[in-house]
Design a protein around this motif. Structure first.
Motif, PDB file in Angstrom:
ATOM      1  N   GLY A  82       0.817  -1.200   0.000  1.00 49.09           N
ATOM      2  CA  GLY A  82       0.000   0.000   0.000  1.00 49.09           C
ATOM      3  C   GLY A  82       0.856   1.258   0.000  1.00 49.09           C
ATOM      4  O   GLY A  82       2.082   1.199   0.123  1.00 49.09           O
ATOM      5  N   TRP A  83       0.215   2.407  -0.109  1.00 51.03           N
ATOM      6  CA  TRP A  83       0.934   3.684  -0.165  1.00 51.03           C
ATOM      7  C   TRP A  83       1.781   3.914   1.075  1.00 51.03           C
ATOM      8  O   TRP A  83       2.777   4.622   1.040  1.00 51.03           O
ATOM      9  CB  TRP A  83      -0.039   4.845  -0.348  1.00 51.03           C
ATOM     10  CG  TRP A  83      -0.931   5.037   0.854  1.00 51.03           C
ATOM     11  CD1 TRP A  83      -2.141   4.461   1.073  1.00 51.03           C
ATOM     12  CD2 TRP A  83      -0.657   5.825   2.010  1.00 51.03           C
ATOM     13  NE1 TRP A  83      -2.636   4.831   2.290  1.00 51.03           N
ATOM     14  CE2 TRP A  83      -1.744   5.672   2.892  1.00 51.03           C
ATOM     15  CE3 TRP A  83       0.395   6.640   2.404  1.00 51.03           C
ATOM     16  CZ2 TRP A  83      -1.818   6.302   4.122  1.00 51.03           C
ATOM     17  CZ3 TRP A  83       0.322   7.267   3.637  1.00 51.03           C
ATOM     18  CH2 TRP A  83      -0.768   7.102   4.475  1.00 51.03           C
ATOM     19  N   ASP A  84       1.394   3.307   2.194  1.00 52.10           N
ATOM     20  CA  ASP A  84       2.134   3.515   3.436  1.00 52.10           C
ATOM     21  C   ASP A  84       3.207   2.464   3.691  1.00 52.10           C
ATOM     22  O   ASP A  84       3.864   2.483   4.730  1.00 52.10           O
ATOM     23  CB  ASP A  84       1.166   3.556   4.614  1.00 52.10           C
ATOM     24  CG  ASP A  84       0.355   2.269   4.744  1.00 52.10           C
ATOM     25  OD1 ASP A  84       0.319   1.473   3.782  1.00 52.10           O
ATOM     26  OD2 ASP A  84      -0.243   2.056   5.809  1.00 52.10           O
ATOM     27  N   ALA A  85       3.435   1.569   2.752  1.00 47.78           N
ATOM     28  CA  ALA A  85       4.413   0.487   2.947  1.00 47.78           C
ATOM     29  C   ALA A  85       5.797   0.993   3.344  1.00 47.78           C
ATOM     30  O   ALA A  85       6.406   0.439   4.260  1.00 47.78           O
ATOM     31  CB  ALA A  85       4.486  -0.393   1.702  1.00 47.78           C
ATOM     32  N   PRO A  86       6.344   2.025   2.701  1.00 44.84           N
ATOM     33  CA  PRO A  86       7.679   2.478   3.097  1.00 44.84           C
ATOM     34  C   PRO A  86       7.753   2.940   4.548  1.00 44.84           C
ATOM     35  O   PRO A  86       8.804   2.852   5.182  1.00 44.84           O
ATOM     36  CB  PRO A  86       7.980   3.644   2.155  1.00 44.84           C
ATOM     37  CG  PRO A  86       7.064   3.437   0.997  1.00 44.84           C
ATOM     38  CD  PRO A  86       5.845   2.769   1.550  1.00 44.84           C
ATOM     39  N   TYR A  87       6.644   3.422   5.093  1.00 46.51           N
ATOM     40  CA  TYR A  87       6.636   3.942   6.455  1.00 46.51           C
ATOM     41  C   TYR A  87       6.571   2.817   7.495  1.00 46.51           C
ATOM     42  O   TYR A  87       6.783   3.050   8.670  1.00 46.51           O
ATOM     43  CB  TYR A  87       5.472   4.912   6.656  1.00 46.51           C
ATOM     44  CG  TYR A  87       5.531   6.053   5.678  1.00 46.51           C
ATOM     45  CD1 TYR A  87       6.494   7.039   5.797  1.00 46.51           C
ATOM     46  CD2 TYR A  87       4.644   6.112   4.598  1.00 46.51           C
ATOM     47  CE1 TYR A  87       6.574   8.081   4.882  1.00 46.51           C
ATOM     48  CE2 TYR A  87       4.722   7.148   3.688  1.00 46.51           C
ATOM     49  CZ  TYR A  87       5.675   8.121   3.832  1.00 46.51           C
ATOM     50  OH  TYR A  87       5.763   9.145   2.916  1.00 46.51           O
ATOM     51  N   LYS A  88       6.256   1.601   7.043  1.00 50.20           N
ATOM     52  CA  LYS A  88       6.172   0.464   7.949  1.00 50.20           C
ATOM     53  C   LYS A  88       7.499  -0.301   8.039  1.00 50.20           C
ATOM     54  O   LYS A  88       7.627  -1.212   8.821  1.00 50.20           O
ATOM     55  CB  LYS A  88       5.071  -0.482   7.475  1.00 50.20           C
ATOM     56  CG  LYS A  88       3.683   0.126   7.583  1.00 50.20           C
ATOM     57  CD  LYS A  88       2.640  -0.846   7.090  1.00 50.20           C
ATOM     58  CE  LYS A  88       1.250  -0.266   7.175  1.00 50.20           C
ATOM     59  NZ  LYS A  88       0.245  -1.182   6.664  1.00 50.20           N
ATOM     60  N   LEU A  89       8.467   0.066   7.217  1.00 52.43           N
ATOM     61  CA  LEU A  89       9.758  -0.622   7.219  1.00 52.43           C
ATOM     62  C   LEU A  89      10.581  -0.189   8.429  1.00 52.43           C
ATOM     63  O   LEU A  89      10.505   0.943   8.876  1.00 52.43           O
ATOM     64  CB  LEU A  89      10.524  -0.311   5.936  1.00 52.43           C
ATOM     65  CG  LEU A  89       9.850  -0.743   4.638  1.00 52.43           C
ATOM     66  CD1 LEU A  89      10.683  -0.260   3.451  1.00 52.43           C
ATOM     67  CD2 LEU A  89       9.683  -2.238   4.586  1.00 52.43           C
ATOM     68  N   THR A  90      11.372  -1.113   8.905  1.00 51.64           N
ATOM     69  CA  THR A  90      12.280  -0.785  10.004  1.00 51.64           C
ATOM     70  C   THR A  90      13.713  -0.982   9.535  1.00 51.64           C
ATOM     71  O   THR A  90      13.961  -1.633   8.524  1.00 51.64           O
ATOM     72  CB  THR A  90      12.021  -1.676  11.230  1.00 51.64           C
ATOM     73  OG1 THR A  90      12.334  -3.027  10.868  1.00 51.64           O
ATOM     74  CG2 THR A  90      10.574  -1.582  11.693  1.00 51.64           C
ATOM     75  N   LEU A  91      14.642  -0.441  10.269  1.00 52.64           N
ATOM     76  CA  LEU A  91      16.059  -0.577   9.926  1.00 52.64           C
ATOM     77  C   LEU A  91      16.700  -1.738  10.687  1.00 52.64           C
ATOM     78  O   LEU A  91      17.912  -1.887  10.677  1.00 52.64           O
ATOM     79  CB  LEU A  91      16.797   0.732  10.216  1.00 52.64           C
ATOM     80  CG  LEU A  91      16.307   1.924   9.405  1.00 52.64           C
ATOM     81  CD1 LEU A  91      17.017   3.191   9.844  1.00 52.64           C
ATOM     82  CD2 LEU A  91      16.518   1.692   7.921  1.00 52.64           C
ATOM     83  N   GLU A  92      15.904  -2.528  11.335  1.00 55.28           N
ATOM     84  CA  GLU A  92      16.437  -3.655  12.113  1.00 55.28           C
ATOM     85  C   GLU A  92      16.695  -4.859  11.251  1.00 55.28           C
ATOM     86  O   GLU A  92      16.119  -5.122  10.283  1.00 55.28           O
ATOM     87  CB  GLU A  92      15.450  -4.013  13.214  1.00 55.28           C
ATOM     88  CG  GLU A  92      15.244  -2.854  14.157  1.00 55.28           C
ATOM     89  CD  GLU A  92      14.122  -3.131  15.153  1.00 55.28           C
ATOM     90  OE1 GLU A  92      13.509  -4.198  15.095  1.00 55.28           O
ATOM     91  OE2 GLU A  92      13.891  -2.256  15.961  1.00 55.28           O
TER      92      GLU A  92
END
Length: 92
Positions: A82-92
């Motif tokens: 979805g459009w918000d997919a990049p915001y759900k990614l973590t750097l872990e």
């Protein structure tokens, strides 16, 4: 503002002969081969033809943003695209 910039870049690539407007994008992006369309009842069926560069540049490819209440948008969200997919990614 990204649409006009990407469109200009695509037309530069077109002028250089890197693709033809009416060729399927699956030649360059195999993940777009054999597209399917969503039916009113919620099922899917094979598309009548593949998506072309012309379809992308004229915004008639049938792709959605993933931010409304449509079966295609639901499928995007279910797949984590979805459009918000990049915001759900973590750097872990």
């Amino acid at each position: 503002m990204t649409k006009p910039i990407v469109s200009v870049c695509a037309m530069v690539a077109y002028e250089r002969g890197l693709f033809q407007l009416d060729e399927p994008i699956s030649i360059h992006l195999p993940g777009f081969a054999k597209p399917r369309v969503v039916l009113p009842g919620g099922g899917t069926e094979p598309a009548a033809r593949e998506i072309t560069f012309r379809d992308l540049l004229t915004h008639t490819a049938g792709l959605a943003y993933g931010d409304s209440e449509h079966a295609v948008d639901d499928a995007y969200r279910d797949a984590g695209c979805g459009w918000d997919a990049p915001y759900k990614l973590t750097l872990e």
